[in-house]
Design a protein around this motif. Structure first.
Motif, PDB file in Angstrom:
ATOM      1  N   PRO A  58     -16.249  -8.997  -0.551  1.00  0.00           N
ATOM      2  CA  PRO A  58     -16.494  -9.796  -1.756  1.00  0.00           C
ATOM      3  C   PRO A  58     -16.509  -8.990  -3.049  1.00  0.00           C
ATOM      4  O   PRO A  58     -16.113  -9.500  -4.099  1.00  0.00           O
ATOM      5  N   SER A  59     -16.956  -7.749  -3.015  1.00  0.00           N
ATOM      6  CA  SER A  59     -17.125  -6.996  -4.256  1.00  0.00           C
ATOM      7  C   SER A  59     -15.819  -6.319  -4.674  1.00  0.00           C
ATOM      8  O   SER A  59     -15.020  -5.895  -3.830  1.00  0.00           O
ATOM      9  N   VAL A  60     -15.625  -6.189  -5.981  1.00  0.00           N
ATOM     10  CA  VAL A  60     -14.424  -5.541  -6.501  1.00  0.00           C
ATOM     11  C   VAL A  60     -14.430  -4.061  -6.155  1.00  0.00           C
ATOM     12  O   VAL A  60     -13.401  -3.492  -5.761  1.00  0.00           O
ATOM     13  N   SER A  61     -15.559  -3.409  -6.270  1.00  0.00           N
ATOM     14  CA  SER A  61     -15.635  -1.988  -5.944  1.00  0.00           C
ATOM     15  C   SER A  61     -15.334  -1.748  -4.469  1.00  0.00           C
ATOM     16  O   SER A  61     -14.658  -0.779  -4.104  1.00  0.00           O
ATOM     17  N   GLY A  62     -15.830  -2.617  -3.609  1.00  0.00           N
ATOM     18  CA  GLY A  62     -15.540  -2.485  -2.189  1.00  0.00           C
ATOM     19  C   GLY A  62     -14.058  -2.660  -1.892  1.00  0.00           C
ATOM     20  O   GLY A  62     -13.489  -1.948  -1.053  1.00  0.00           O
ATOM     21  N   ARG A  63     -13.427  -3.592  -2.593  1.00  0.00           N
ATOM     22  CA  ARG A  63     -11.991  -3.797  -2.400  1.00  0.00           C
ATOM     23  C   ARG A  63     -11.201  -2.574  -2.838  1.00  0.00           C
ATOM     24  O   ARG A  63     -10.230  -2.175  -2.174  1.00  0.00           O
ATOM     25  N   LEU A  64     -11.609  -1.962  -3.942  1.00  0.00           N
ATOM     26  CA  LEU A  64     -10.917  -0.763  -4.413  1.00  0.00           C
ATOM     27  C   LEU A  64     -11.064   0.379  -3.416  1.00  0.00           C
ATOM     28  O   LEU A  64     -10.091   1.091  -3.126  1.00  0.00           O
ATOM     29  N   ILE A  65     -12.268   0.566  -2.892  1.00  0.00           N
ATOM     30  CA  ILE A  65     -12.479   1.615  -1.883  1.00  0.00           C
ATOM     31  C   ILE A  65     -11.598   1.354  -0.663  1.00  0.00           C
ATOM     32  O   ILE A  65     -10.977   2.269  -0.105  1.00  0.00           O
ATOM     33  N   GLY A  66     -11.530   0.086  -0.246  1.00  0.00           N
ATOM     34  CA  GLY A  66     -10.690  -0.259   0.895  1.00  0.00           C
ATOM     35  C   GLY A  66      -9.215  -0.003   0.624  1.00  0.00           C
ATOM     36  O   GLY A  66      -8.491   0.479   1.509  1.00  0.00           O
ATOM     37  N   LEU A  67      -8.752  -0.281  -0.595  1.00  0.00           N
ATOM     38  CA  LEU A  67      -7.353  -0.042  -0.940  1.00  0.00           C
ATOM     39  C   LEU A  67      -7.017   1.444  -0.902  1.00  0.00           C
ATOM     40  O   LEU A  67      -5.966   1.847  -0.391  1.00  0.00           O
ATOM     41  N   VAL A  68      -7.903   2.261  -1.450  1.00  0.00           N
ATOM     42  CA  VAL A  68      -7.665   3.705  -1.438  1.00  0.00           C
ATOM     43  C   VAL A  68      -7.634   4.228  -0.005  1.00  0.00           C
ATOM     44  O   VAL A  68      -6.749   5.010   0.377  1.00  0.00           O
ATOM     45  N   GLY A  69      -8.586   3.798   0.814  1.00  0.00           N
ATOM     46  CA  GLY A  69      -8.593   4.227   2.207  1.00  0.00           C
ATOM     47  C   GLY A  69      -7.354   3.777   2.955  1.00  0.00           C
ATOM     48  O   GLY A  69      -6.764   4.543   3.733  1.00  0.00           O
ATOM     49  N   PHE A  70      -6.925   2.550   2.697  1.00  0.00           N
ATOM     50  CA  PHE A  70      -5.726   2.022   3.348  1.00  0.00           C
ATOM     51  C   PHE A  70      -4.492   2.819   2.937  1.00  0.00           C
ATOM     52  O   PHE A  70      -3.648   3.162   3.776  1.00  0.00           O
ATOM     53  N   GLY A  71      -4.389   3.127   1.633  1.00  0.00           N
ATOM     54  CA  GLY A  71      -3.232   3.878   1.175  1.00  0.00           C
ATOM     55  C   GLY A  71      -3.175   5.278   1.760  1.00  0.00           C
ATOM     56  O   GLY A  71      -2.121   5.720   2.239  1.00  0.00           O
ATOM     57  N   VAL A  72      -4.297   5.982   1.760  1.00  0.00           N
ATOM     58  CA  VAL A  72      -4.317   7.366   2.253  1.00  0.00           C
ATOM     59  C   VAL A  72      -4.052   7.420   3.756  1.00  0.00           C
ATOM     60  O   VAL A  72      -3.141   8.115   4.226  1.00  0.00           O
ATOM     61  N   VAL A  73      -4.846   6.674   4.514  1.00  0.00           N
ATOM     62  CA  VAL A  73      -4.704   6.715   5.973  1.00  0.00           C
ATOM     63  C   VAL A  73      -3.377   6.095   6.407  1.00  0.00           C
ATOM     64  O   VAL A  73      -2.691   6.617   7.302  1.00  0.00           O
ATOM     65  N   GLY A  74      -3.004   4.980   5.760  1.00  0.00           N
ATOM     66  CA  GLY A  74      -1.744   4.333   6.119  1.00  0.00           C
ATOM     67  C   GLY A  74      -0.548   5.224   5.867  1.00  0.00           C
ATOM     68  O   GLY A  74       0.378   5.291   6.691  1.00  0.00           O
ATOM     69  N   GLY A  75      -0.536   5.930   4.724  1.00  0.00           N
ATOM     70  CA  GLY A  75       0.583   6.817   4.442  1.00  0.00           C
ATOM     71  C   GLY A  75       0.682   7.963   5.424  1.00  0.00           C
ATOM     72  O   GLY A  75       1.763   8.276   5.939  1.00  0.00           O
ATOM     73  N   LEU A  76      -0.433   8.599   5.711  1.00  0.00           N
ATOM     74  CA  LEU A  76      -0.435   9.733   6.650  1.00  0.00           C
ATOM     75  C   LEU A  76      -0.023   9.291   8.052  1.00  0.00           C
ATOM     76  O   LEU A  76       0.788   9.961   8.715  1.00  0.00           O
ATOM     77  N   LEU A  77      -0.580   8.175   8.499  1.00  0.00           N
ATOM     78  CA  LEU A  77      -0.311   7.723   9.868  1.00  0.00           C
ATOM     79  C   LEU A  77       1.115   7.207  10.018  1.00  0.00           C
ATOM     80  O   LEU A  77       1.794   7.512  11.011  1.00  0.00           O
ATOM     81  N   SER A  78       1.583   6.424   9.042  1.00  0.00           N
ATOM     82  CA  SER A  78       2.922   5.847   9.171  1.00  0.00           C
ATOM     83  C   SER A  78       3.994   6.932   9.188  1.00  0.00           C
ATOM     84  O   SER A  78       4.941   6.882   9.996  1.00  0.00           O
ATOM     85  N   MET A  79       3.862   7.944   8.334  1.00  0.00           N
ATOM     86  CA  MET A  79       4.869   9.003   8.334  1.00  0.00           C
ATOM     87  C   MET A  79       4.735   9.928   9.543  1.00  0.00           C
ATOM     88  O   MET A  79       5.706  10.531   9.982  1.00  0.00           O
ATOM     89  N   ALA A  80       3.525  10.049  10.078  1.00  0.00           N
ATOM     90  CA  ALA A  80       3.377  10.813  11.320  1.00  0.00           C
ATOM     91  C   ALA A  80       4.163  10.145  12.445  1.00  0.00           C
ATOM     92  O   ALA A  80       4.768  10.819  13.294  1.00  0.00           O
ATOM     93  N   ILE A  81       4.177   8.809  12.435  1.00  0.00           N
ATOM     94  CA  ILE A  81       4.934   8.074  13.462  1.00  0.00           C
ATOM     95  C   ILE A  81       6.428   8.117  13.163  1.00  0.00           C
ATOM     96  O   ILE A  81       7.254   8.429  14.028  1.00  0.00           O
ATOM     97  N   ILE A  82       6.797   7.798  11.908  1.00  0.00           N
ATOM     98  CA  ILE A  82       8.201   7.685  11.541  1.00  0.00           C
ATOM     99  C   ILE A  82       8.919   9.032  11.629  1.00  0.00           C
ATOM    100  O   ILE A  82      10.016   9.136  12.164  1.00  0.00           O
TER     101      ILE A  82
END
Length: 325
Positions: free
Chosen positions: A162-186
């Motif tokens: 619900p909170s904007v700050s929580g959403r921002l934290i989630g976006l940053v975590g998603f971008g960092v982990v998603g980028g590292l993991l996706s390229m590790a696979i690809i």
């Protein structure tokens, strides 16, 4: 609206979305052809070859005339053209870059055979696609999961945090982990693309943040309709017109050009530039992705300021009863 009417409306809406998806994905594939495709022609017979190309495919090529073969190779390496036809003694020689687009490389190779007549034309792939993905099928298929994962991440963050700050934290975590993991696979496991892993992971993370952030930002500002608006934009326009499997100049215009200004198209172009061309022509797609990421941050900022300006209803309720002494 009663239950039967609501059911009918939902069924019609789903059918319309289905029709839009068929148009968005099938129409570009059915109308793939060169449209002002950048191509270099050099050598003594350059004028004759240019005339033949214009007659064979009117409006199909945007032809430049570099001074010599070395200049043509430089233009390919800088992503200024998709290939070159070098004329001289004997049949024309063709320089292609399957790293830029395997589909274009195949088409240029076939066209060169027609121009050369009875003698087969020599074809050189000066910047080849990855040996484990010579036709670029896996590279093209890579873009859709990145977009779909970004959409899913944006939807989940919008609905569950619900909170904007929580959403921002989630976006940053998603971008960092998603980028590292996706390229590790690809790159690490599937070995689809070459290039420096940290930069490729950063690009994938930026794509994830831009796609998910746009949806979260729209949802923060305008509510749940923003989720649908962002998801449909990325899925129905961004993905089919990304040109990940062909080239923007091979798609119906202006949609091929429009697709490059959305995250999926910019992602495909930027990944190709980093993986195969040492960063050549990376500035525009990088700026586009950064602009979408900035838009997401702006929308989140607007939503944060709007939420702070709202006064809770309980705080505005004044008790009518006197306070006992």
């Amino acid at each position: 609206m009663n239950t039967p009417q609501k059911a009918i409306a939902l069924g019609i809406g789903a059918a319309l979305i289905q029709a839009l998806m068929l148009i968005a994905f099938a129409w570009p594939a059915a109308n793939t052809a060169p449209r002002d495709l950048p191509l270099a022609v050099t050598g003594p017979q350059a004028a004759m070859v240019t005339q033949k190309l214009n007659q064979a495919v009117p409006g199909g090529f945007e032809i430049t005339r570099p001074a010599d073969e070395a200049a043509a190779r430089t233009a390919i390496a800088d992503r200024e053209v998709y290939g070159a036809i070098v004329t001289g003694d004997g049949a024309p020689r063709v320089l292609v870059a399957s790293g830029a687009s395997p589909a274009v490389a195949q088409q240029l190779s076939a066209m060169a055979q027609q121009l050369s007549g009875a003698r087969p034309a020599a074809v050189e792939d000066v910047i080849a696609a990855d040996a484990d993905d010579p036709r670029g099928a896996a590279f093209g298929a890579m873009v859709l999961p990145l977009v779909m994962a970004g959409i899913a991440g944006g939807v989940l963050l919008s609905l569950l945090v619900p909170s904007v700050s929580g959403r921002l934290i989630g976006l940053v975590g998603f971008g960092v982990v998603g980028g590292l993991l996706s390229m590790a696979i690809i790159q690490g496991w599937m070995s689809i693309i070459p290039g420096p892993y940290p930069i490729l992971a950063a690009v994938a993370g930026l794509v994830s943040f831009a796609v998910a952030g746009t949806i979260v930002g729209l949802a923060t500002v305008i509510g749940q309709p923003g989720i649908g608006l962002g998801a449909l934009t990325m899925l129905l326009i961004g993905n089919p017109f990304s040109a990940a499997t062909t080239a923007p100049e091979m798609l119906p215009q202006p949609w091929g050009a429009i697709g490059q200004f959305l995250p999926p198209g910019a992602a495909a172009s930027l990944l190709r530039s980093v993986a195969f061309f040492d960063g050549a022509a990376a500035t525009q797609p990088l700026m586009i992705l950064l602009a979408w990421a900035a838009l997401a941050l702006i929308l989140l900022g607007v939503g944060f300021l709007t939420s702070r300006g709202r006064t809770p209803a309980s705080a505005t309720t004044v008790s009518a009863e006197p306070v006992p002494a």
